[in-house]
Design a protein around this motif. Structure first.
Motif, PDB file in Angstrom:
ATOM      1  N   SER A 233     -13.870  -0.643   5.115  1.00 50.27           N
ATOM      2  CA  SER A 233     -13.169   0.586   4.733  1.00 50.27           C
ATOM      3  C   SER A 233     -13.982   1.863   4.922  1.00 50.27           C
ATOM      4  CB  SER A 233     -12.732   0.501   3.265  1.00 50.27           C
ATOM      5  OG  SER A 233     -13.853   0.444   2.400  1.00 50.27           O
TER       6      SER A 233
ATOM      7  N   LYS B 193      -6.491   6.904   2.979  1.00 51.14           N
ATOM      8  CA  LYS B 193      -5.295   6.067   3.011  1.00 51.14           C
ATOM      9  C   LYS B 193      -5.448   4.899   3.981  1.00 51.14           C
ATOM     10  CE  LYS B 193      -2.626   9.799   3.384  1.00 51.14           C
ATOM     11  NZ  LYS B 193      -1.433  10.675   3.487  1.00 51.14           N
ATOM     12  N   VAL B 194      -6.105   5.150   5.100  1.00 51.76           N
ATOM     13  CA  VAL B 194      -6.395   4.049   6.021  1.00 51.76           C
ATOM     14  C   VAL B 194      -7.404   3.088   5.388  1.00 51.76           C
ATOM     15  CG1 VAL B 194      -7.375   3.452   8.266  1.00 51.76           C
ATOM     16  CG2 VAL B 194      -5.868   5.428   8.058  1.00 51.76           C
TER      17      VAL B 194
ATOM     18  N   VAL C  84      -8.180   2.416   2.214  1.00 55.42           N
ATOM     19  CA  VAL C  84      -7.751   1.579   1.090  1.00 55.42           C
ATOM     20  C   VAL C  84      -6.894   0.417   1.578  1.00 55.42           C
ATOM     21  CG1 VAL C  84      -5.589   2.750   0.465  1.00 55.42           C
ATOM     22  CG2 VAL C  84      -7.015   1.732  -1.317  1.00 55.42           C
ATOM     23  N   SER C  85      -6.137   0.642   2.650  1.00 55.03           N
ATOM     24  CA  SER C  85      -5.365  -0.461   3.223  1.00 55.03           C
ATOM     25  C   SER C  85      -6.287  -1.505   3.827  1.00 55.03           C
ATOM     26  CB  SER C  85      -4.406   0.078   4.295  1.00 55.03           C
ATOM     27  OG  SER C  85      -3.538   1.051   3.766  1.00 55.03           O
ATOM     28  N   LEU C  86      -7.336  -1.040   4.509  1.00 55.90           N
ATOM     29  CA  LEU C  86      -8.298  -1.973   5.097  1.00 55.90           C
ATOM     30  C   LEU C  86      -9.106  -2.695   4.018  1.00 55.90           C
ATOM     31  CD1 LEU C  86      -9.622   0.178   8.090  1.00 55.90           C
ATOM     32  CD2 LEU C  86      -7.997  -1.725   8.168  1.00 55.90           C
TER      33      LEU C  86
ATOM     34  N   VAL D 139      -8.061  -3.760   1.204  1.00 56.91           N
ATOM     35  CA  VAL D 139      -7.260  -4.910   0.761  1.00 56.91           C
ATOM     36  C   VAL D 139      -7.481  -6.082   1.710  1.00 56.91           C
ATOM     37  CG1 VAL D 139      -4.922  -5.757   0.354  1.00 56.91           C
ATOM     38  CG2 VAL D 139      -5.538  -3.440  -0.337  1.00 56.91           C
ATOM     39  N   ILE D 140      -7.467  -5.798   3.009  1.00 56.61           N
ATOM     40  CA  ILE D 140      -7.687  -6.853   4.002  1.00 56.61           C
ATOM     41  C   ILE D 140      -9.072  -7.468   3.828  1.00 56.61           C
ATOM     42  CG2 ILE D 140      -7.858  -7.340   6.471  1.00 56.61           C
ATOM     43  CD1 ILE D 140      -5.859  -5.063   6.936  1.00 56.61           C
TER      44      ILE D 140
ATOM     45  N   SER E 203       0.709  -7.321  -0.083  1.00 54.74           N
ATOM     46  CA  SER E 203       1.281  -6.136   0.555  1.00 54.74           C
ATOM     47  C   SER E 203       1.659  -5.075  -0.477  1.00 54.74           C
ATOM     48  CB  SER E 203       2.515  -6.538   1.365  1.00 54.74           C
ATOM     49  OG  SER E 203       3.138  -5.405   1.940  1.00 54.74           O
TER      50      SER E 203
ATOM     51  N   GLY F 192      -1.404  -3.169  -1.675  1.00 57.15           N
ATOM     52  CA  GLY F 192      -1.817  -2.147  -0.715  1.00 57.15           C
ATOM     53  C   GLY F 192      -0.906  -0.933  -0.733  1.00 57.15           C
ATOM     54  N   VAL F 193       0.387  -1.155  -0.836  1.00 59.79           N
ATOM     55  CA  VAL F 193       1.342  -0.046  -0.858  1.00 59.79           C
ATOM     56  C   VAL F 193       1.152   0.821  -2.098  1.00 59.79           C
ATOM     57  CG1 VAL F 193       3.796   0.532  -1.037  1.00 59.79           C
ATOM     58  CG2 VAL F 193       3.041  -1.221   0.582  1.00 59.79           C
TER      59      VAL F 193
ATOM     60  N   TYR G 283      -1.952   2.898  -1.701  1.00 60.13           N
ATOM     61  CA  TYR G 283      -1.700   3.944  -0.698  1.00 60.13           C
ATOM     62  C   TYR G 283      -0.959   5.126  -1.319  1.00 60.13           C
ATOM     63  CZ  TYR G 283       0.201   6.232   3.467  1.00 60.13           C
ATOM     64  OH  TYR G 283       0.558   7.158   4.423  1.00 60.13           O
TER      65      TYR G 283
END
Length: 258
Positions: free
Chosen positions: A136, A187-188, A190-192, A194-195, A233, A236-237, A240
């Motif tokens: 991240s 925002k990018v 925090v999504s990564l 999670v992954i 999912s 992550g949402v 975000y």
């Protein structure tokens, strides 16, 4: 008539994502029974929702673990990424030295790093948080550097001509102008994150949504597997939109170039 069209257009614009999601879920619910697919192959959205309700305490307990790993890794990415971006922005020599290392680190598949992190950091929280951080912090660094570099140099010269020092220029001009880019990176990132946390749980964990998904796989429980994926999912949402809400309160709104 024009007023009705305007209201209708505003309604579609506001709820377009919800309407599209409802259409896709509805098609999924209808087509699965028509195709004769069993729940083992592809459960229906209704079956997944029912399983999420019945297993809510289980999903929630594992979600708390994954949430802690994601937030910790993301926060670590901010704490390290922002100062690193400032060093890159203010030092050309440091930029030339560190950029190749950052790019090389980013191109390494994080799945390949996960077993090594477990070997070096153990079986606890550390490898999952570190993996979330590693995946991240790169967008945080890049977006911060781009935001700082995008400021018009003439505006900086104007502020300096009015007697502002570098601290005043940074906090009054550079930082506010860079915030939209910085939050875009957040925002990018925090999504990564999670992954990254879930990948770490795949390799070595006793709790977490990734671990729960592996357990569902081993039991051939496809419905629980999908319920876990939906929970990941959803996590992550939610993160975000939390960052998006903070951004709306601390940054100025740019007019879209349409």
């Amino acid at each position: 008539m024009a007023g009705k069209k305007k209201v209708r257009g505003s309604f579609l614009e506001r709820y377009s994502a919800l309407l599209l999601a409802a259409a896709l879920i509805g098609a999924w619910q209808i087509l699965v029974p028509l195709a004769g697919l069993s729940a083992f192959v592809l459960p229906t959205p209704l079956a997944i929702a029912e399983r999420m309700v019945s297993e809510f305490p289980l999903l929630l307990s594992h979600a708390y673990v994954t949430l802690f790993e994601v937030v910790s890794g993301f926060f670590l990415g901010i704490v390290i990424g922002i100062p690193l971006a400032l060093a890159i922005f203010y030092s050309r020599a440091f930029e030339r030295a560190i950029y190749p290392i950052l790019v090389a680190l980013q191109t390494v598949p994080k799945v390949a790093l996960a077993p090594l992190l477990v070997l070096y950091l153990g079986y606890g929280w550390a490898p999952k948080i570190t993996l979330a951080f590693l995946i991240s912090f790169f967008p945080i660094v890049i977006s911060t550097v781009v935001g700082l570099q995008s400021l018009d140099k003439n505006l900086v010269n104007l502020v300096r001509s009015m007697g502002a020092n570098e601290w005043q220029t940074f906090f009054k001009v550079r930082l506010p102008a860079a915030l939209p880019n910085i939050f875009g990176g957040f925002k990018v990132a925090v999504s990564l994150a999670v992954i990254g946390a879930v990948i770490g749980e795949y390799v070595a964990a006793e709790r977490g949504l990734g671990y729960l998904q592996l357990q569902a796989n081993s039991l051939f429980d496809t419905t629980l597997n999908f319920a876990t994926v939906v929970s990941i999912s959803g996590l992550g949402v939610i993160l975000y939109f939390i960052i998006n809400s903070i951004e709306a309160r601390v940054t100025y709104k740019r007019d879209a170039a349409k």
